[in-house]
Design a protein around this motif. Sequence first.
Motif, mmCIF file in Angstrom:
data_model
loop_
_atom_site.group_PDB
_atom_site.id
_atom_site.type_symbol
_atom_site.label_atom_id
_atom_site.label_comp_id
_atom_site.label_asym_id
_atom_site.label_seq_id
_atom_site.Cartn_x
_atom_site.Cartn_y
_atom_site.Cartn_z
ATOM 1 N N ASP A 121 0.855 -1.185 0.000
ATOM 2 C CA ASP A 121 0.000 0.000 0.000
ATOM 3 C C ASP A 121 0.891 1.234 0.000
ATOM 4 O O ASP A 121 1.466 1.609 1.019
ATOM 5 C CB ASP A 121 -0.909 -0.010 1.235
ATOM 6 N N LEU A 122 1.024 1.842 -1.185
ATOM 7 C CA LEU A 122 1.881 3.023 -1.286
ATOM 8 C C LEU A 122 1.184 4.234 -0.666
ATOM 9 O O LEU A 122 0.019 4.510 -0.966
ATOM 10 C CB LEU A 122 2.204 3.324 -2.752
ATOM 11 N N LEU A 136 0.366 7.331 -1.144
ATOM 12 C CA LEU A 136 0.397 8.259 -2.275
ATOM 13 C C LEU A 136 0.483 9.715 -1.831
ATOM 14 O O LEU A 136 1.095 10.542 -2.501
ATOM 15 C CB LEU A 136 -0.849 8.043 -3.147
ATOM 16 N N ASP A 137 -0.115 10.019 -0.687
ATOM 17 C CA ASP A 137 -0.108 11.403 -0.226
ATOM 18 C C ASP A 137 1.264 11.834 0.281
ATOM 19 O O ASP A 137 1.507 13.017 0.515
ATOM 20 C CB ASP A 137 -1.148 11.600 0.883
ATOM 21 N N LEU A 144 4.190 10.755 -1.374
ATOM 22 C CA LEU A 144 5.153 10.621 -2.459
ATOM 23 C C LEU A 144 5.391 11.960 -3.137
ATOM 24 O O LEU A 144 4.490 12.782 -3.293
ATOM 25 C CB LEU A 144 4.649 9.615 -3.493
ATOM 26 N N GLU A 179 6.334 14.355 -6.446
ATOM 27 C CA GLU A 179 5.803 14.337 -7.809
ATOM 28 C C GLU A 179 6.596 13.371 -8.681
ATOM 29 O O GLU A 179 6.033 12.634 -9.489
ATOM 30 C CB GLU A 179 5.852 15.742 -8.408
ATOM 31 N N MET A 185 5.677 9.835 -7.824
ATOM 32 C CA MET A 185 4.351 9.541 -8.354
ATOM 33 C C MET A 185 4.447 9.178 -9.826
ATOM 34 O O MET A 185 3.876 8.181 -10.280
ATOM 35 C CB MET A 185 3.431 10.754 -8.166
ATOM 36 N N LYS A 186 5.199 9.973 -10.583
ATOM 37 C CA LYS A 186 5.326 9.705 -12.014
ATOM 38 C C LYS A 186 6.082 8.407 -12.271
ATOM 39 O O LYS A 186 5.862 7.729 -13.271
ATOM 40 C CB LYS A 186 6.033 10.875 -12.704
ATOM 41 N N THR A 187 6.987 8.062 -11.354
ATOM 42 C CA THR A 187 7.789 6.852 -11.526
ATOM 43 C C THR A 187 6.985 5.594 -11.228
ATOM 44 O O THR A 187 7.052 4.609 -11.969
ATOM 45 C CB THR A 187 9.027 6.891 -10.606
ATOM 46 N N PHE A 188 6.199 5.622 -10.155
ATOM 47 C CA PHE A 188 5.560 4.395 -9.673
ATOM 48 C C PHE A 188 4.073 4.286 -9.950
ATOM 49 O O PHE A 188 3.555 3.178 -10.108
ATOM 50 C CB PHE A 188 5.784 4.252 -8.167
ATOM 51 N N VAL A 189 3.349 5.395 -9.965
ATOM 52 C CA VAL A 189 1.913 5.327 -10.165
ATOM 53 C C VAL A 189 1.632 4.864 -11.595
ATOM 54 O O VAL A 189 2.255 5.313 -12.540
ATOM 55 C CB VAL A 189 1.248 6.686 -9.885
ATOM 56 N N GLY A 190 0.703 3.920 -11.700
ATOM 57 C CA GLY A 190 0.411 3.343 -13.007
ATOM 58 C C GLY A 190 1.215 2.093 -13.280
ATOM 59 O O GLY A 190 1.170 1.534 -14.379
#
Length: 257
Positions: A222-223, A225-226, A228, A230, A233-238
């Motif tokens: 469970d990352l 997200l709040d 991380l 920017e 976020m771009k590296t890992f999200v998705g």
Amino acid sequence: MDLDPATSVHGHCDDRFTPIRDALAKAIADGEEVGAAIAIDIDGELVVDMWGGHADAARTTAWTENTIVNVWSSTKTVTALAALMLIDRGLVAPDATVATYWPEFAANGKQDIEFRHLLTHSSGLSGWEPPFSVETVYDWEAATAALAAQAPWWPPGTASGYHAVTHGHLIGEVVRRVSGKTLKEFVRDEIAGPLAADFQIGADPSDSHRIAEVIPADEPLDLPLDQLSEIAMKTFVGAPDPTIANTEAWRAADIGA
């Protein structure tokens, strides 16, 4: 040799490492692991080489001595080894710019990024500019062209940030430009082949019958997200669902990260 028929753990285990054998047997018996293998080499001696359980979620296929499985980011060590071999052969200099070998890479302020920055995750290219699909990751030309065109996300060489998937494409493109071989070909011909190592980047279709199924954890990571940045976020999200490793497209792709 069957170490313990009651727990379906097979293979060899030096007496010094029986706690590891017992831990594997317990994990399989308790259902923590559906199937798994462990090998430990000390100074050239294979002191542990054991396996057990099943290679599929339905528990219909036994995990055998020759079962192989997607190894995720440990592939990065083999990709880095390919890079170090080029350095050792004098074909690449660690402090030379990447653009020396890959001219298009100089675009968008990347003309001073050195090859060593790729190895140390400090190039500033820890991911692709979104939106970017996993299907494009499979397309080597499109994926590397996108990396060559984009700007770094931080000043190269000033910080290290995990290059989660781009690591293999960045180093692999230099390997391709210098050696004339794709990363998967270089690993096959120059590393795995000479060592008789059962390791592949991009699984041969003839081996599909012995590839273990990747089974997601019941409680995935469970990352926060709040929390991380920017860039993170771009590296890992998705990031793709882990079951993507069970698809033919993923297994065939040249993903060195």
